[in-house]
Design a protein around this motif. Sequence first.
Motif: not given
Length: 386
Positions: A100, A104, A148-150, A152-154, A156-157, A160
Amino acid sequence: MRRFSLWLRGKPFVADSLLACALFLTDAIVFIGSATDVLWPLFVLVAVAVSAPVAWRRRHPRTVSGAVLIVSILSVLTGHALGDTTSLHPSLLALPIMLYTLVAYVGRREGAIYLVAVAVDGMVSLVFLDQDLFTSILFTVLMYALAWLAAEFLGARRAYDEAVEARLAVAEYDRDRRAEDAVAMERTRIARELHDVIAHGVSVMVVQADGASYAIRKDPERAEQAVANISATGRAALAELRRTVALLRTNPHADDMPMYGTAGLAKVVDMMSRAGLNVELEQTGNLDDISPAISLGVHRLVQESLTNVLRHGGHAPKASVSVIRRDEDVLVEILNSGVGAPPIAVEGTGNGLLGMRERVAVLQGTLDAGRMSDGRWRVRAELPLE
Protein backbone atom coordinates in the motif's frame (compact mmCIF):
# COMPACT_ATOMS: atom_id res chain seq x y z
CA MET A 1 -10.87 10.66 19.61
CA ARG A 2 -11.39 12.83 16.55
CA ARG A 3 -9.01 15.42 17.93
CA PHE A 4 -6.39 12.73 18.48
CA SER A 5 -6.79 11.42 14.91
CA LEU A 6 -6.37 14.94 13.53
CA TRP A 7 -3.27 15.34 15.65
CA LEU A 8 -1.84 12.06 14.31
CA ARG A 9 -2.52 13.14 10.74
CA GLY A 10 -0.03 15.93 11.18
CA LYS A 11 2.59 13.60 12.75
CA PRO A 12 3.03 10.65 10.34
CA PHE A 13 6.10 9.21 12.11
CA VAL A 14 4.20 8.93 15.39
CA ALA A 15 1.29 7.21 13.64
CA ASP A 16 3.62 4.75 11.88
CA SER A 17 5.42 4.05 15.16
CA LEU A 18 2.07 3.16 16.77
CA LEU A 19 1.33 0.88 13.80
CA ALA A 20 4.69 -0.88 14.29
CA CYS A 21 3.94 -1.38 17.99
CA ALA A 22 0.51 -2.82 17.12
CA LEU A 23 2.10 -5.35 14.73
CA PHE A 24 4.59 -6.41 17.39
CA LEU A 25 1.82 -6.80 19.99
CA THR A 26 -0.15 -9.09 17.66
CA ASP A 27 2.92 -11.31 17.41
CA ALA A 28 3.30 -11.25 21.18
CA ILE A 29 -0.35 -12.25 21.71
CA VAL A 30 0.01 -15.16 19.29
CA PHE A 31 3.23 -16.24 20.96
CA ILE A 32 1.70 -16.18 24.45
CA GLY A 33 -1.43 -18.07 23.37
CA SER A 34 0.39 -20.61 21.22
CA ALA A 35 0.35 -24.23 22.44
CA THR A 36 3.22 -25.22 20.17
CA ASP A 37 6.79 -25.44 21.30
CA VAL A 38 8.42 -22.55 19.49
CA LEU A 39 11.88 -21.10 19.57
CA TRP A 40 10.95 -17.92 21.37
CA PRO A 41 14.20 -15.96 20.78
CA LEU A 42 13.83 -16.48 17.06
CA PHE A 43 10.13 -15.62 17.24
CA VAL A 44 10.80 -12.34 19.06
CA LEU A 45 13.67 -11.46 16.72
CA VAL A 46 11.49 -11.95 13.65
CA ALA A 47 8.66 -9.95 15.23
CA VAL A 48 10.97 -7.02 15.98
CA ALA A 49 12.71 -7.21 12.59
CA VAL A 50 9.39 -7.13 10.74
CA SER A 51 7.58 -4.57 12.89
CA ALA A 52 10.23 -1.98 13.71
CA PRO A 53 11.00 -0.79 10.13
CA VAL A 54 7.30 0.03 9.60
CA ALA A 55 7.83 3.18 11.69
CA TRP A 56 9.91 4.61 8.80
CA ARG A 57 7.66 3.39 5.96
CA ARG A 58 6.74 6.87 4.70
CA ARG A 59 10.21 8.31 5.11
CA HIS A 60 12.04 5.47 3.32
CA PRO A 61 9.36 3.37 1.58
CA ARG A 62 11.68 1.47 -0.78
CA THR A 63 14.23 0.57 1.90
CA VAL A 64 11.62 -0.47 4.47
CA SER A 65 9.63 -2.57 1.99
CA GLY A 66 12.78 -4.40 0.93
CA ALA A 67 13.83 -4.99 4.53
CA VAL A 68 10.42 -6.41 5.51
CA LEU A 69 10.41 -8.71 2.47
CA ILE A 70 13.92 -10.01 3.19
CA VAL A 71 13.06 -10.65 6.84
CA SER A 72 9.94 -12.53 5.79
CA ILE A 73 11.86 -14.83 3.43
CA LEU A 74 14.66 -15.39 5.98
CA SER A 75 12.16 -16.21 8.72
CA VAL A 76 10.61 -18.91 6.54
CA LEU A 77 13.97 -20.43 5.60
CA THR A 78 15.29 -20.23 9.17
CA GLY A 79 12.14 -21.77 10.60
CA HIS A 80 12.34 -24.61 8.11
CA ALA A 81 16.00 -25.21 8.93
CA LEU A 82 15.25 -25.38 12.67
CA GLY A 83 12.21 -27.58 12.20
CA ASP A 84 9.66 -24.92 13.17
CA THR A 85 7.13 -24.94 10.29
CA THR A 86 3.99 -23.97 12.19
CA SER A 87 4.85 -20.63 13.78
CA LEU A 88 2.63 -17.78 12.56
CA HIS A 89 3.74 -14.15 12.50
CA PRO A 90 0.77 -11.76 12.25
CA SER A 91 3.32 -8.97 12.03
CA LEU A 92 3.88 -10.08 8.42
CA LEU A 93 0.80 -8.00 7.70
CA ALA A 94 3.54 -5.43 7.21
CA LEU A 95 3.94 -6.88 3.68
CA PRO A 96 0.54 -5.68 2.36
CA ILE A 97 1.04 -2.47 4.35
CA MET A 98 4.28 -1.86 2.48
CA LEU A 99 2.58 -2.67 -0.83
CA TYR A 100 0.00 0.00 0.00
CA THR A 101 2.79 2.43 0.92
CA LEU A 102 4.67 1.89 -2.33
CA VAL A 103 1.60 2.30 -4.54
CA ALA A 104 0.31 5.35 -2.64
CA TYR A 105 3.58 7.23 -2.05
CA VAL A 106 6.03 6.00 -4.71
CA GLY A 107 4.18 4.69 -7.75
CA ARG A 108 2.42 1.80 -9.44
CA ARG A 109 5.60 0.55 -11.10
CA GLU A 110 7.39 0.03 -7.78
CA GLY A 111 4.21 -1.49 -6.36
CA ALA A 112 3.97 -4.00 -9.22
CA ILE A 113 7.62 -5.03 -8.78
CA TYR A 114 7.06 -5.45 -5.06
CA LEU A 115 3.94 -7.52 -5.71
CA VAL A 116 5.97 -9.95 -7.86
CA ALA A 117 8.57 -10.22 -5.07
CA VAL A 118 5.81 -10.86 -2.52
CA ALA A 119 4.44 -13.60 -4.79
CA VAL A 120 7.87 -15.24 -4.70
CA ASP A 121 7.85 -14.96 -0.90
CA GLY A 122 4.42 -16.61 -0.87
CA MET A 123 5.66 -19.52 -2.99
CA VAL A 124 8.59 -19.99 -0.58
CA SER A 125 6.15 -20.08 2.36
CA LEU A 126 3.95 -22.66 0.63
CA VAL A 127 6.94 -24.88 -0.06
CA PHE A 128 8.57 -24.76 3.37
CA LEU A 129 5.64 -24.22 5.77
CA ASP A 130 2.65 -26.41 6.56
CA GLN A 131 -0.12 -24.27 4.98
CA ASP A 132 -3.35 -25.10 3.19
CA LEU A 133 -2.77 -24.25 -0.46
CA PHE A 134 -6.27 -22.99 -1.40
CA THR A 135 -6.86 -21.02 1.81
CA SER A 136 -3.39 -19.47 1.73
CA ILE A 137 -3.65 -18.36 -1.90
CA LEU A 138 -7.19 -16.99 -1.51
CA PHE A 139 -6.33 -15.07 1.65
CA THR A 140 -3.11 -13.69 0.11
CA VAL A 141 -4.80 -12.55 -3.10
CA LEU A 142 -7.64 -10.83 -1.25
CA MET A 143 -5.29 -9.15 1.20
CA TYR A 144 -2.94 -7.72 -1.42
CA ALA A 145 -5.78 -6.75 -3.74
CA LEU A 146 -7.38 -4.86 -0.88
CA ALA A 147 -4.07 -3.13 -0.13
CA TRP A 148 -3.66 -2.07 -3.77
CA LEU A 149 -7.23 -0.78 -4.06
CA ALA A 150 -6.91 1.16 -0.80
CA ALA A 151 -3.70 2.75 -2.09
CA GLU A 152 -5.38 3.71 -5.37
CA PHE A 153 -8.37 5.21 -3.59
CA LEU A 154 -6.43 7.12 -0.97
CA GLY A 155 -3.83 8.18 -3.53
CA ALA A 156 -6.57 9.64 -5.73
CA ARG A 157 -8.06 11.33 -2.70
CA ARG A 158 -4.72 12.84 -1.75
CA ALA A 159 -4.15 14.02 -5.32
CA TYR A 160 -7.61 15.63 -5.29
CA ASP A 161 -6.87 17.35 -1.97
CA GLU A 162 -3.56 18.63 -3.32
CA ALA A 163 -5.28 19.93 -6.45
CA VAL A 164 -7.93 21.69 -4.36
CA GLU A 165 -5.24 23.16 -2.13
CA ALA A 166 -3.32 24.39 -5.16
CA ARG A 167 -6.47 25.97 -6.59
CA LEU A 168 -7.19 27.65 -3.29
CA ALA A 169 -3.65 29.00 -3.19
CA VAL A 170 -4.02 30.34 -6.73
CA ALA A 171 -7.42 31.83 -5.87
CA GLU A 172 -5.98 33.48 -2.76
CA TYR A 173 -3.08 34.89 -4.74
CA ASP A 174 -5.46 36.12 -7.44
CA ARG A 175 -7.69 37.71 -4.79
CA ASP A 176 -4.72 39.49 -3.20
CA ARG A 177 -3.51 40.65 -6.60
CA ARG A 178 -6.94 41.99 -7.51
CA ALA A 179 -7.11 43.78 -4.17
CA GLU A 180 -3.70 45.37 -4.81
CA ASP A 181 -4.76 46.36 -8.33
CA ALA A 182 -7.98 47.86 -6.97
CA VAL A 183 -6.03 49.87 -4.40
CA ALA A 184 -3.60 51.09 -7.08
CA MET A 185 -6.48 52.05 -9.38
CA GLU A 186 -8.21 53.88 -6.55
CA ARG A 187 -5.02 55.75 -5.68
CA THR A 188 -4.63 56.71 -9.34
CA ARG A 189 -8.25 57.84 -9.53
CA ILE A 190 -7.90 59.97 -6.41
CA ALA A 191 -4.64 61.50 -7.67
CA ARG A 192 -6.23 62.23 -11.05
CA GLU A 193 -9.30 63.87 -9.52
CA LEU A 194 -7.26 65.99 -7.11
CA HIS A 195 -4.88 67.03 -9.87
CA ASP A 196 -7.74 68.06 -12.13
CA VAL A 197 -9.36 70.09 -9.37
CA ILE A 198 -6.31 71.68 -7.78
CA ALA A 199 -3.99 72.14 -10.77
CA HIS A 200 -6.63 73.94 -12.81
CA GLY A 201 -7.59 76.41 -10.09
CA VAL A 202 -4.07 77.02 -8.83
CA SER A 203 -2.70 77.50 -12.36
CA VAL A 204 -5.30 80.12 -13.13
CA MET A 205 -4.61 81.86 -9.82
CA VAL A 206 -0.84 81.87 -10.40
CA VAL A 207 -1.19 83.31 -13.90
CA GLN A 208 -3.61 85.98 -12.62
CA ALA A 209 -1.32 86.81 -9.69
CA ASP A 210 1.67 87.22 -12.01
CA GLY A 211 -0.38 89.45 -14.30
CA ALA A 212 -1.58 91.53 -11.36
CA SER A 213 1.97 92.03 -10.14
CA TYR A 214 2.91 93.54 -13.50
CA ALA A 215 -0.23 95.69 -13.78
CA ILE A 216 -0.52 96.90 -10.18
CA ARG A 217 1.32 100.19 -10.88
CA LYS A 218 0.54 100.83 -14.54
CA ASP A 219 -3.04 99.58 -14.67
CA PRO A 220 -4.62 99.37 -11.17
CA GLU A 221 -8.04 98.55 -12.55
CA ARG A 222 -6.69 95.56 -14.44
CA ALA A 223 -4.80 94.45 -11.34
CA GLU A 224 -7.96 94.78 -9.27
CA GLN A 225 -9.85 92.65 -11.80
CA ALA A 226 -7.09 90.03 -11.69
CA VAL A 227 -7.27 89.89 -7.89
CA ALA A 228 -11.06 89.49 -8.09
CA ASN A 229 -10.56 86.64 -10.56
CA ILE A 230 -8.06 85.04 -8.17
CA SER A 231 -10.58 85.24 -5.35
CA ALA A 232 -13.39 83.78 -7.46
CA THR A 233 -11.19 81.03 -8.84
CA GLY A 234 -9.94 80.13 -5.36
CA ARG A 235 -13.46 79.86 -3.99
CA ALA A 236 -14.58 77.75 -6.94
CA ALA A 237 -11.54 75.47 -6.60
CA LEU A 238 -12.12 75.11 -2.86
CA ALA A 239 -15.77 74.19 -3.39
CA GLU A 240 -14.80 71.70 -6.08
CA LEU A 241 -12.14 70.21 -3.83
CA ARG A 242 -14.60 69.80 -0.97
CA ARG A 243 -17.10 68.13 -3.26
CA THR A 244 -14.48 65.78 -4.66
CA VAL A 245 -13.21 64.79 -1.20
CA ALA A 246 -16.79 64.17 -0.05
CA LEU A 247 -17.41 61.91 -3.06
CA LEU A 248 -14.17 60.00 -2.44
CA ARG A 249 -15.04 59.48 1.22
CA THR A 250 -18.47 58.08 0.44
CA ASN A 251 -17.20 55.96 -2.49
CA PRO A 252 -20.14 56.91 -4.72
CA HIS A 253 -21.56 54.94 -7.59
CA ALA A 254 -21.48 56.39 -11.05
CA ASP A 255 -25.05 57.58 -10.71
CA ASP A 256 -24.03 59.80 -7.80
CA MET A 257 -21.49 61.70 -9.91
CA PRO A 258 -22.55 65.18 -11.00
CA MET A 259 -23.73 65.89 -14.53
CA TYR A 260 -21.46 68.60 -15.92
CA GLY A 261 -22.82 68.86 -19.49
CA THR A 262 -23.17 72.10 -21.42
CA ALA A 263 -23.51 74.28 -18.32
CA GLY A 264 -20.28 72.94 -16.84
CA LEU A 265 -18.37 73.51 -20.08
CA ALA A 266 -19.72 77.03 -20.34
CA LYS A 267 -18.61 77.71 -16.77
CA VAL A 268 -15.08 76.51 -17.51
CA VAL A 269 -14.87 78.61 -20.65
CA ASP A 270 -16.16 81.69 -18.78
CA MET A 271 -13.60 81.23 -15.98
CA MET A 272 -10.74 80.86 -18.48
CA SER A 273 -11.96 83.90 -20.41
CA ARG A 274 -11.88 86.02 -17.28
CA ALA A 275 -8.36 84.75 -16.68
CA GLY A 276 -7.26 86.16 -20.04
CA LEU A 277 -7.72 83.22 -22.41
CA ASN A 278 -9.62 83.83 -25.64
CA VAL A 279 -11.79 80.73 -26.00
CA GLU A 280 -14.20 79.71 -28.71
CA LEU A 281 -16.63 76.95 -27.72
CA GLU A 282 -18.61 74.79 -30.12
CA GLN A 283 -21.06 72.21 -28.78
CA THR A 284 -23.02 69.94 -31.11
CA GLY A 285 -25.66 67.46 -30.04
CA ASN A 286 -27.27 66.84 -26.69
CA LEU A 287 -24.52 66.63 -24.07
CA ASP A 288 -26.77 66.69 -21.01
CA ASP A 289 -28.17 63.17 -21.17
CA ILE A 290 -24.93 61.21 -21.55
CA SER A 291 -23.66 59.08 -18.67
CA PRO A 292 -22.12 60.91 -15.68
CA ALA A 293 -18.73 59.26 -16.20
CA ILE A 294 -18.51 60.41 -19.84
CA SER A 295 -19.80 63.87 -18.92
CA LEU A 296 -17.16 64.22 -16.21
CA GLY A 297 -14.49 62.96 -18.62
CA VAL A 298 -15.38 65.59 -21.21
CA HIS A 299 -15.39 68.30 -18.54
CA ARG A 300 -11.95 67.30 -17.19
CA LEU A 301 -10.40 67.05 -20.67
CA VAL A 302 -11.56 70.55 -21.59
CA GLN A 303 -10.57 71.95 -18.20
CA GLU A 304 -7.06 70.47 -18.25
CA SER A 305 -6.42 71.36 -21.90
CA LEU A 306 -7.48 75.00 -21.46
CA THR A 307 -5.34 75.24 -18.32
CA ASN A 308 -2.34 74.10 -20.36
CA VAL A 309 -3.12 76.65 -23.07
CA LEU A 310 -3.26 79.40 -20.43
CA ARG A 311 0.11 78.27 -19.08
CA HIS A 312 1.94 77.98 -22.38
CA GLY A 313 -0.13 79.93 -24.93
CA GLY A 314 1.87 83.16 -25.01
CA HIS A 315 0.88 86.76 -24.21
CA ALA A 316 -2.47 86.51 -25.99
CA PRO A 317 -3.43 82.87 -25.69
CA LYS A 318 -6.23 81.64 -27.84
CA ALA A 319 -7.99 78.28 -27.92
CA SER A 320 -10.92 76.64 -29.62
CA VAL A 321 -12.99 73.88 -28.03
CA SER A 322 -15.20 71.54 -30.01
CA VAL A 323 -17.42 68.96 -28.32
CA ILE A 324 -19.52 66.93 -30.73
CA ARG A 325 -21.89 64.15 -29.76
CA ARG A 326 -22.00 61.52 -32.47
CA ASP A 327 -24.02 58.32 -32.79
CA GLU A 328 -21.57 56.09 -30.91
CA ASP A 329 -19.17 58.45 -29.16
CA VAL A 330 -18.36 62.00 -28.10
CA LEU A 331 -15.58 63.82 -29.95
CA VAL A 332 -13.60 66.33 -27.90
CA GLU A 333 -11.02 68.53 -29.65
CA ILE A 334 -9.07 71.43 -28.18
CA LEU A 335 -6.67 73.57 -30.30
CA ASN A 336 -4.37 76.33 -29.05
CA SER A 337 -2.75 79.19 -30.92
CA GLY A 338 0.72 77.66 -30.81
CA VAL A 339 2.48 80.98 -30.30
CA GLY A 340 4.99 79.54 -27.85
CA ALA A 341 5.84 79.81 -24.20
CA PRO A 342 5.06 83.17 -22.57
CA PRO A 343 7.40 85.09 -20.35
CA ILE A 344 4.91 84.55 -17.56
CA ALA A 345 4.51 80.78 -17.41
CA VAL A 346 3.81 78.11 -14.85
CA GLU A 347 6.17 75.14 -14.74
CA GLY A 348 4.35 71.92 -15.65
CA THR A 349 4.96 68.42 -14.30
CA GLY A 350 3.48 66.35 -17.11
CA ASN A 351 0.84 64.92 -14.81
CA GLY A 352 -1.95 66.69 -16.66
CA LEU A 353 -1.43 64.83 -19.93
CA LEU A 354 -0.85 61.59 -18.03
CA GLY A 355 -4.09 62.12 -16.12
CA MET A 356 -5.98 62.75 -19.36
CA ARG A 357 -4.63 59.54 -20.87
CA GLU A 358 -5.57 57.56 -17.77
CA ARG A 359 -9.08 59.01 -17.70
CA VAL A 360 -9.65 58.29 -21.39
CA ALA A 361 -8.30 54.75 -20.95
CA VAL A 362 -10.73 54.15 -18.07
CA LEU A 363 -13.56 55.30 -20.34
CA GLN A 364 -12.26 52.93 -23.07
CA GLY A 365 -11.69 55.80 -25.44
CA THR A 366 -8.76 57.06 -27.52
CA LEU A 367 -6.62 60.16 -27.01
CA ASP A 368 -4.27 61.90 -29.43
CA ALA A 369 -2.25 64.80 -28.06
CA GLY A 370 0.62 66.56 -29.79
CA ARG A 371 1.85 69.38 -31.97
CA MET A 372 0.43 69.66 -35.47
CA SER A 373 2.31 70.53 -38.65
CA ASP A 374 1.20 74.19 -38.44
CA GLY A 375 2.64 74.55 -34.93
CA ARG A 376 -0.62 74.39 -33.01
CA TRP A 377 -1.08 71.95 -30.15
CA ARG A 378 -4.07 69.68 -30.40
CA VAL A 379 -5.82 67.38 -27.92
CA ARG A 380 -8.31 65.05 -29.57
CA ALA A 381 -10.29 62.41 -27.71
CA GLU A 382 -13.07 60.02 -28.69
CA LEU A 383 -15.14 58.70 -25.80
CA PRO A 384 -17.57 55.85 -26.59
CA LEU A 385 -21.10 56.30 -25.28
CA GLU A 386 -21.62 52.57 -24.53
